[in-house]
Design a protein around this motif. Structure first.
Motif, mmCIF file in Angstrom:
data_model
loop_
_atom_site.group_PDB
_atom_site.id
_atom_site.type_symbol
_atom_site.label_atom_id
_atom_site.label_comp_id
_atom_site.label_asym_id
_atom_site.label_seq_id
_atom_site.Cartn_x
_atom_site.Cartn_y
_atom_site.Cartn_z
ATOM 1 N N LYS A 15 0.864 -1.182 0.000
ATOM 2 C CA LYS A 15 0.000 0.000 0.000
ATOM 3 C C LYS A 15 0.895 1.224 0.000
ATOM 4 O O LYS A 15 1.864 1.293 0.765
ATOM 5 C CB LYS A 15 -0.921 0.015 1.225
ATOM 6 N N THR A 17 0.490 4.401 0.900
ATOM 7 C CA THR A 17 0.482 5.296 2.053
ATOM 8 C C THR A 17 0.215 4.507 3.329
ATOM 9 O O THR A 17 -0.240 3.355 3.301
ATOM 10 C CB THR A 17 -0.601 6.379 1.896
ATOM 11 N N GLU A 18 0.468 5.161 4.475
ATOM 12 C CA GLU A 18 0.232 4.520 5.762
ATOM 13 C C GLU A 18 -1.180 4.766 6.272
ATOM 14 O O GLU A 18 -1.550 4.274 7.341
ATOM 15 C CB GLU A 18 1.249 5.043 6.780
ATOM 16 N N GLU A 19 -1.948 5.520 5.524
ATOM 17 C CA GLU A 19 -3.299 5.853 5.947
ATOM 18 C C GLU A 19 -4.151 4.583 6.052
ATOM 19 O O GLU A 19 -4.241 3.793 5.099
ATOM 20 C CB GLU A 19 -3.932 6.823 4.943
ATOM 21 N N LEU A 21 -3.684 1.952 7.886
ATOM 22 C CA LEU A 21 -3.005 0.707 8.247
ATOM 23 C C LEU A 21 -3.206 0.331 9.709
ATOM 24 O O LEU A 21 -2.938 -0.813 10.103
ATOM 25 C CB LEU A 21 -1.511 0.819 7.943
ATOM 26 N N ASP A 22 -3.642 1.308 10.531
ATOM 27 C CA ASP A 22 -3.857 1.017 11.941
ATOM 28 C C ASP A 22 -5.229 0.403 12.210
ATOM 29 O O ASP A 22 -5.563 0.059 13.345
ATOM 30 C CB ASP A 22 -3.700 2.298 12.767
ATOM 31 N N ASN A 26 -7.299 -3.861 7.310
ATOM 32 C CA ASN A 26 -6.885 -2.814 6.377
ATOM 33 C C ASN A 26 -6.704 -3.369 4.972
ATOM 34 O O ASN A 26 -7.000 -4.534 4.698
ATOM 35 C CB ASN A 26 -5.591 -2.146 6.864
ATOM 36 N N GLY A 57 3.708 -1.739 3.848
ATOM 37 C CA GLY A 57 2.737 -0.672 4.067
ATOM 38 C C GLY A 57 3.411 0.679 4.071
ATOM 39 O O GLY A 57 4.372 0.898 4.807
ATOM 40 N N GLY A 58 2.927 1.595 3.214
ATOM 41 C CA GLY A 58 3.504 2.935 3.145
ATOM 42 C C GLY A 58 4.689 3.038 2.224
ATOM 43 O O GLY A 58 5.524 3.925 2.389
ATOM 44 N N ASP A 222 7.519 8.924 12.078
ATOM 45 C CA ASP A 222 7.969 7.595 12.492
ATOM 46 C C ASP A 222 8.679 7.608 13.841
ATOM 47 O O ASP A 222 9.224 6.595 14.277
ATOM 48 C CB ASP A 222 8.892 6.997 11.432
ATOM 49 N N ASP A 372 8.028 10.611 3.512
ATOM 50 C CA ASP A 372 6.620 10.978 3.451
ATOM 51 C C ASP A 372 6.374 11.892 2.257
ATOM 52 O O ASP A 372 7.296 12.467 1.674
ATOM 53 C CB ASP A 372 6.195 11.666 4.759
#
Length: 554
Positions: A15, A17-19, A21-22, A26, A57-58, A222, A372
């Protein structure tokens, strides 16, 4: 019944972006679930899912520098994986060049590649063709997204919006806007005022070092910490020339009124900029006199001897060169490798052009270690500014940029290898001091070369034949015309005296030059060594075209 061969299957997910993922479930989980279901459907074919997880991820698909992908390729090379399963082909990569490298790893180990939503088999030519077509669209989509981002950045900056990147000293971020930090703003004002009272930026840097004034300390997403280091020349120049402090937003060469409050008043800003401009002008004059050879200290030959500037004078004209220094091996015996020599102006211009081309290459900037999105935008903008600076600035300023990038040029008898430090490049793009530890990674820059024969010797010429500027020699063209006229007279046979004229015979032989040699002379693309005098001295030019090219330096 013959038992099916067991095929070990690895699932790769990615993926950009990290958007999100939490979240409990996901995008990576959804990709893995679909791939696992597909593997289960192939159980009768001997497919078995490996427990190892390969999730990135990200991470962008435009680079192969992804931790999970690196582990996956390593496991494939070691023979631990037979089939790689992905949800869509663009999860693996969005670059045609990177895909070719990945498929090469698959081919060497006998592994195959499967896309759940786009069923292919890379062991067949049709499967590769279909994948290449899809990857072409994936790469196109990625480039279109990049164009949209750049357009959005330009439009946002025109409205005075701050578009991210390292937060300048003197400001904090609140609701994605720059807000003055009272304590840091006082430090910035003090730096500007002290610069006017001191003789140079270097003196100011030493005073700031003594006072313990450091760059802005920032905590990244991070959790890592940047800044908090003593000012060096580059960041200090950047601070003194940053229009953020007068309430402006810069986009390339344009300045727009920002939505943030200024820290420095216009009068103080103008005074500092005038002093900086005067200092740069005087340094450029001094630099051009002391550093007429741009690459001094940055160019070596293939046996690690420094190539020092040298010159020769002929008919009151000065010719500059870089020549291998006289050196001995470790045991004191003279090196057997012959000294190399390059025309200084050509290698300097080629190096500047190649470095500027690399900086202007968005793919090269995107291939740097992932950051980023905001920092990536800043890097793209900074690289364009640096490329423009190399193309326009004077020699002294360009030399400073090349030194700051850690340029290294290695000259071989048949080629030139050049590169810059990835660590220093990132530091220049981010406007920060470089990491103390050198990671050893270098970014190659392409300097085209070709060998050119001069008599029995070969010399290395910088620049391809296509890049060389046309140099039409009127005397050479006139000589070809005379040759054709002499040939016609000799063949007509009407003038007995002409047939015994050795000079006419020698000129007439030039009418039988190879067509490509004639075309090169007419287009001004002949070797520099081919002069009218040399052509006339070739009293016995062979009729064989291949021998002609060798004799005349083609």
């Amino acid at each position: 019944m013959t038992q099916k061969k067991r095929l070990r299957c690895a699932i790769y997910t990615r993926k950009s972006t990290e958007e999100g993922l939490d979240q409990a479930f996901n995008s990576l989980d959804a990709q893995r679930e679909a791939c696992a279901a597909y593997i289960l459907s192939q159980k009768n074919e001997g497919w078995a899912l490996l427990p190892a997880l390969y999730d990135d991820g990200g991470f962008s698909g435009g680079s192969l520098e992804r931790p999970a992908l690196t582990r996956l390729l390593a496991d494939i090379r070691e023979g631990r994986v037979d089939v790689v399963v992905v949800y869509k082909v663009d999860r693996l990569t969005r670059s045609l060049n990177d895909f070719a490298r990945i498929v090469d790893v698959f081919d060497k180990t006998g592994a195959s590649f499967v896309s759940v939503t786009q069923q292919f088999n890379t062991t067949t030519s049709m499967g590769r063709l279909t994948l290449n077509v899809l990857l072409s669209f994936a790469q196109f989509e990625r480039e279109v997204i990049g164009e949209r981002i750049r357009d959005k950045i330009a439009q946002s900056k025109a409205k005075g919006m701050w578009m991210g990147g390292p937060v300048p000293l003197g400001y904090d971020i609140a609701d994605r806007k720059l807000m003055p930090n009272a304590a840091e703003a006082k430090t910035v004002k003090n730096i500007f005022r002290r610069y006017l009272d001191l003789p140079s930026v270097m003196t100011l840097m030493e005073e700031l070092r003594v006072d313990g004034i450091v760059t802005k300390l920032q905590t990244m997403r991070d959790g890592s910490v940047r800044g908090g280091q003593l000012f060096v020349r580059g960041p200090l120049y950047h601070l003194l020339s940053n229009p953020i402090y007068i309430g402006k937003i810069r986009h390339h060469s344009q300045l727009y009124d920002g939505q943030h409050e200024p820290i420095i008043d216009q009068a103080l800003w103008d005074a500092v900029q005038d002093k900086l401009a005067d200092a740069i002008g005087s340094r450029r004059e001094r630099g051009n006199s002391h550093h007429t050879s741009l690459l001094t200290g940055m160019i070596r030959d293939h046996v690690d001897r420094p190539m020092s500037p040298s010159h020769a004078t002929k008919q009151k004209r000065r010719y500059r060169y870089y020549v291998s220094s006289v050196a001995s091996a470790v045991d004191g015996t003279p090196m057997k490798a012959p000294a190399l020599r390059l025309a200084a102006a050509e290698i300097e211009q080629a190096t500047i052009y190649a470095t500027a081309t690399l900086l202007a290459d968005q793919q090269a900037i995107l291939s740097l270690p992932q950051v980023d999105a905001l920092t990536l935008r800043q890097r793209m903008n900074a690289s364009e500014v640096m490329a423009s600076t190399l193309a326009k600035e004077g020699k002294a300023r360009v030399r400073q940029h090349l030194i700051a990038l850690g340029l290294l040029v290695i000259v071989y008898p048949d080629r030139i290898d050049a590169s810059i430090s990835r660590r220093l490049l990132i530091a220049q793009l981010d406007g920060e001091a470089p990491d103390a530890i050198d990671d050893g990674f270098r970014v190659a820059i392409a300097i085209s070369t070709r060998p050119e024969r001069r008599g029995h010797n070969l010399r290395l010429v910088v620049g391809s034949r296509d890049q060389r500027q046309a140099r039409i020699d009127p005397e050479l063209v006139a000589l070809l015309l005379k040759a054709e006229a002499a040939r016609q007279k000799l063949f007509m046979g009407n003038d007995p005296s002409q047939s015994s004229d050795r000079a006419a015979e020698r000129i007439a032989r030039l009418a039988f030059l190879a067509p490509d040699i004639v075309a090169a002379i007419l287009d001004g693309q002949q070797p520099k060594s081919l002069t009218p005098r040399r052509l006339m001295k070739q009293a016995a030019i062979p009729l064989d075209w291949k021998s002609q090219r060798k004799a005349l330096g083609f």
